[in-house]
Enzyme design. Structure first.
Site, PDB file in Angstrom:
ATOM      1  N   ASP A 408       0.851  -1.197   0.000  1.00  0.00           N
ATOM      2  CA  ASP A 408       0.000   0.000   0.000  1.00  0.00           C
ATOM      3  C   ASP A 408       0.886   1.245   0.000  1.00  0.00           C
ATOM      4  O   ASP A 408       2.107   1.166   0.222  1.00  0.00           O
ATOM      5  CB  ASP A 408      -0.905  -0.021   1.233  1.00  0.00           C
ATOM      6  CG  ASP A 408      -2.078   0.946   1.111  1.00  0.00           C
ATOM      7  OD1 ASP A 408      -2.371   1.402  -0.008  1.00  0.00           O
ATOM      8  OD2 ASP A 408      -2.701   1.241   2.147  1.00  0.00           O
ATOM      9  N   GLU A 411       2.369   4.677  -4.457  1.00  0.00           N
ATOM     10  CA  GLU A 411       2.322   5.476  -5.694  1.00  0.00           C
ATOM     11  C   GLU A 411       3.668   6.149  -6.042  1.00  0.00           C
ATOM     12  O   GLU A 411       3.918   6.308  -7.252  1.00  0.00           O
ATOM     13  CB  GLU A 411       1.206   6.514  -5.597  1.00  0.00           C
ATOM     14  CG  GLU A 411      -0.186   5.948  -5.653  1.00  0.00           C
ATOM     15  CD  GLU A 411      -0.563   5.163  -4.389  1.00  0.00           C
ATOM     16  OE1 GLU A 411      -1.245   4.137  -4.508  1.00  0.00           O
ATOM     17  OE2 GLU A 411      -0.140   5.577  -3.291  1.00  0.00           O
ATOM     18  N   ASP A 482      -9.138   3.327  -2.625  1.00  0.00           N
ATOM     19  CA  ASP A 482     -10.013   3.825  -1.561  1.00  0.00           C
ATOM     20  C   ASP A 482     -11.342   4.316  -2.115  1.00  0.00           C
ATOM     21  O   ASP A 482     -11.606   5.526  -2.209  1.00  0.00           O
ATOM     22  CB  ASP A 482      -9.307   4.928  -0.775  1.00  0.00           C
ATOM     23  CG  ASP A 482      -8.084   4.415  -0.032  1.00  0.00           C
ATOM     24  OD1 ASP A 482      -7.936   3.193   0.086  1.00  0.00           O
ATOM     25  OD2 ASP A 482      -7.287   5.242   0.430  1.00  0.00           O
TER      26      ASP A 482
END
Length: 769
Positions: A408, A411, A482
């Site tokens: 997670d 990015e 999300d």
């Protein structure tokens, strides 16, 4: 020839076209794949494509009046003296044509003064003057009926025509609407259907890029990038399925997953605060007779959000606890974040600093931003030695018995503003910067986790990643990030997952019920139903929002939830067969209807139905309060799974769907493998298998292996061919026997009876009883 085109050379499937001031290189990869490359001063290594995909391919280059023509058996490329490229299929049908005129800004009432003011505020003003010195565009002519798909899990509808999208992996906590142009992944593959002829374009460039797919003009669509080489692939094929298969041939196919990954998975940020809280969740599933295979652990299991730690003040004995859950048939899946806490007493940070493994500021010091642990640094994952280092530490989790790694914040996300462009990363061993490496940060982190799990366990790795690039599907499953507990997000889930499948990511899912905001009993139920055949079958929610475990809303929600969880496990053998087929043909398990029939105009804009393989159609309710819906049935004859009513194809029907009903249609004359009613998917081989006939006659090929390791790659698997003819004669043939644990019994079920076959070990055949 035009005066701008000075000649060409052709050798070993590479054609170099020389112009006065430049050259263009064409690479014949296969008869249906051609690479177009123009060196703009950047190295040409690919993160999407591993190895040389070139196949021996006959081709010819022919001089034309104003250029040259390159031909294979399936594609024709015409290159003129102005460096324009037109692509046709084998029958001369135009696929991709360069646009010969200039772009024009979208007409608005904005004058120059307002354009400057509004742009300074951060709004999109459609400015054609991009300040980047290395910016370039590829502009293609757009036909009136052209439709577009792909691009991964971008927001909005299945058909991307009329919209624009950015490629810059971004952590987006705001509500994801169709106006949001970029999310967590960069998957720059675009499929088109022009005048009923399919094609694909894959732009292999990791810099920030952009697609305008007819938003600015009905005359053209274009791809642009702020930097990088011009490097893209023409993907041909007689059908959209062939085009998609060509893309996955290039970038890789999803490996066969461990079978238990197809079971139900429960998650919530907050479960991992203690071993007792995790036990409570497991106890709830046992109490309410609910199947469960995995519980996910979010960031709270760590010691101060430090990677490769497990807080023993919350878990008295992590290894013993993981083993305890394992004895109950439940695996634990820990999260692992991209940012490493800056802490001189933390061994991972110290080791990374000593070995110079983190991205740097221009002044040469490790770059520091903030994520969950506070000040944090970022591994330079594109370097092999850094990936190997990270992979080595994955053993911390496997030694404790964790079932995989959930990546997670990769990015990479950051709390103290975005990472600046000039942060020093590496492109392999080459010094590079954040501008180039941002979009493959998550890709390389996933690869490291995959390598670490495989080395430590020898099993097929279970990796989930939020950020990805083309080709990440070789290493990791994905989810759409999300989302929120909104009906619009349930509606968007089907086109998102369908386009992810087209884009190579056959193993994907959304957070069932929504991650943010507060779900309702109806929304949770309809989301579960819509996800029944979605490969990653996970309910996940944010800390602080309403609980959304199956029992949270009482009855009738609990009973409906139980019904569909148990139904999912019945379909697991079929889903597993579909993943085996995906490794062979490169086609996704969950599909938009257009993939199975690109010649039917009525399926090109269907956003609320999907196919599973080519025999199951799913038409969930995705609108609040609805208890019936229109369903389009494509070509073929169809059987309503719930009522057994039969319908012809190419028709629209009205279906009743009260809250406890999911409309499912099976193509008539289909055999389905039917799984056993189980609470968990066992590591032990199944002793029995049932095949259900829907219709009067059918045949089916079924795959079997141990569901765990890579031995199948060495021939340790079985293939069964089951056939029932018009006279109801049944044949079962073991057409490939490489895995010793054959089914002891096979049952053939129809509407009329159930027939048992026993395995004759001596003759290696199934005998009817």
């Amino acid at each position: 020839m035009s005066s701008k085109l000075t000649g060409y050379e052709s050798q070993d499937q590479q054609v170099t076209v020389n112009f006065v001031d430049s050259k263009l290189e064409l690479f014949v990869i296969t008869p249906t794949i051609v690479r177009i490359f123009k060196n703009r001063g950047r190295s040409d290594n690919s993160y999407a494509i591993d190895g040389d995909k070139t196949q021996k391919t006959p081709y010819e280059v022919i001089k034309a009046d104003n250029g040259i023509k390159l031909q294979t058996d399936n594609l024709t490329l015409k290159i003129d003296g102005d460096e324009k490229i037109d692509v046709y299929d084998a029958k001369g049908n135009p696929l991709v044509l360069d646009y010969r005129q200039s772009r024009e800004p979208l007409p608005t009432d904005m004058d120059a003064e307002h354009r400057k003011t509004v742009g300074a505020e951060g709004h999109d003003v459609g400015d054609l003057n991009h300040g980047e010195s290395n910016y370039y565009e590829v502009i293609k002519a757009l036909s009136a009926d052209e439709q577009f798909y792909g691009l991964g899990d971008k927001t909005g509808f299945l058909n991307k025509r009329g919209y624009e999208y950015g490629n810059w992996n971004s952590d987006v906590p705001q509500v994801h609407t169709e106006a949001m142009t970029k999310l967590y992944k960069t998957i720059p593959v675009l499929y088109g259907i022009k005048n009923n002829h399919p094609y694909g374009l894959f732009f292999d460039n990791t810099y920030k890029s952009h697609f305008d797919i007819g938003k600015e003009s009905d005359a053209y669509y274009f791809y642009s990038a702020v930097d990088g080489n011009l490097d893209y692939y023409i993907l041909g094929g007689d059908s959209l399925q062939e085009v998609v298969a060509n893309y996955t041939y290039l970038t890789g196919r999803v490996p066969l997953p461990q079978k238990w990954l197809l079971g139900y998975q429960q998650s919530r940020w907050g479960y991992s605060v203690s071993d007792q809280r995790v036990r409570e969740i497991a106890d709830g599933f046992a109490k309410y007779d609910l199947p469960l295979d995995v519980i996910h652990l979010d960031i709270d299991y760590m010691t101060g959000y430090r990677d490769f730690t497990w807080d023993e003040s919350k878990y008295a004995d992590p290894k013993a606890f993981v083993a305890e859950m394992g004895r109950r048939g439940i695996r634990l899946m820990p999260i692992l974040d991209a940012g490493v806490k800056k802490d001189d007493d933390y061994d991972i940070y110290k080791e990374g600093i000593e070995k110079d493994y983190f991205a740097k500021s221009p002044d040469g010091r490790a770059y520091v931003n903030q994520v969950w642990p506070g000040d944090a640094v970022f591994p330079d994952f594109a370097r092999k030695e850094v990936r190997d280092w990270w992979a080595k530490h994955i053993k911390f989790y496997t030694d404790l018995g964790a079932c995989g790694i959930w990546n997670d914040m990769n990015e990479p996300a950051s709390f103290k503003g975005p990472l600046p462009d000039d942060i020093v990363f590496h492109n392999g061993e080459e010094v590079s910067d954040h501008r180039r490496m941002h979009n493959v940060f998550g890709h390389n982190m996933a690869r490291a986790a995959y390598d670490g799990l495989k080395a430590a366990t020898g099993k097929r790795p279970y990796v989930i990643t939020r950020a990805a690039y083309s080709g990440t599907q070789k290493y990791s499953t994905v989810w759409t990030g999300d989302n929120q507990s909104l009906w619009s997000h349930l509606q968007m889930a089907i086109p998102q997952l369908s386009n992810l499948g087209l884009s190579g990511f056959a193993f994907a899912g959304t957070d069932i019920g929504g991650f943010q905001a507060n779900t309702t009993a109806e929304l949770l139920t309809r989301w579960l139903e819509a996800s029944l055949f979605v490969p990653l079958f996970r309910n996940h929610a944010q800390m602080g929002v309403r609980y959304q475990e199956p029992w949270s809303f009482g009855e009738p929600t609990l009973s409906i939830y139980r019904k569909f969880l148990k139904l999912r496990y019945r379909f697991v053998p079929y889903l597993y067969d579909q993943f085996y087929q995906e490794t062979q043909n490169g086609l996704p398990v969950m599909r938009p209807l257009v993939l199975n029939d690109d010649q039917d105009p009525k399926v090109r804009n269907i956003n609320d139905e999907y196919m599973v393989g080519d025999t199951i159609l799913v038409a969930p309710i995705v609108e609040q309060g609805a208890d019936k819906r229109l369903v389009y049935l494509p070509a073929g004859d169809w059987i309503d799974f719930n009522s057994q009513a039969e319908y012809g194809g190419h028709t629209m029907i009205i279906v009743d769907a009260p809250i406890d009903t999911l409309p499912i249609f099976i193509k008539k004359n289909t055999i389905l493998p039917w799984g056993q009613a189980v609470k968990h998917i066992s590591d032990q081989p199944d002793r029995f298998m049932t095949f259900r006939l829907l219709g009067s006659q059918a045949s089916y090929d079924h795959y079997q292996d141990d569901g765990l390791d890579f031995n199948y790659q060495h021939g340790e698997y079985n293939l069964y061919h089951v056939a029932i003819d018009a006279n109801q004669q049944i044949t079962i043939n073991l057409t490939k026997h490489g895995y010793p644990a054959t089914y002891e019994k096979i049952f053939i079920e129809s509407n009329h009876d159930c027939i048992e076959f026993d395995f004759d070990q001596q003759n290696q055949t199934y005998i009817r009883q």
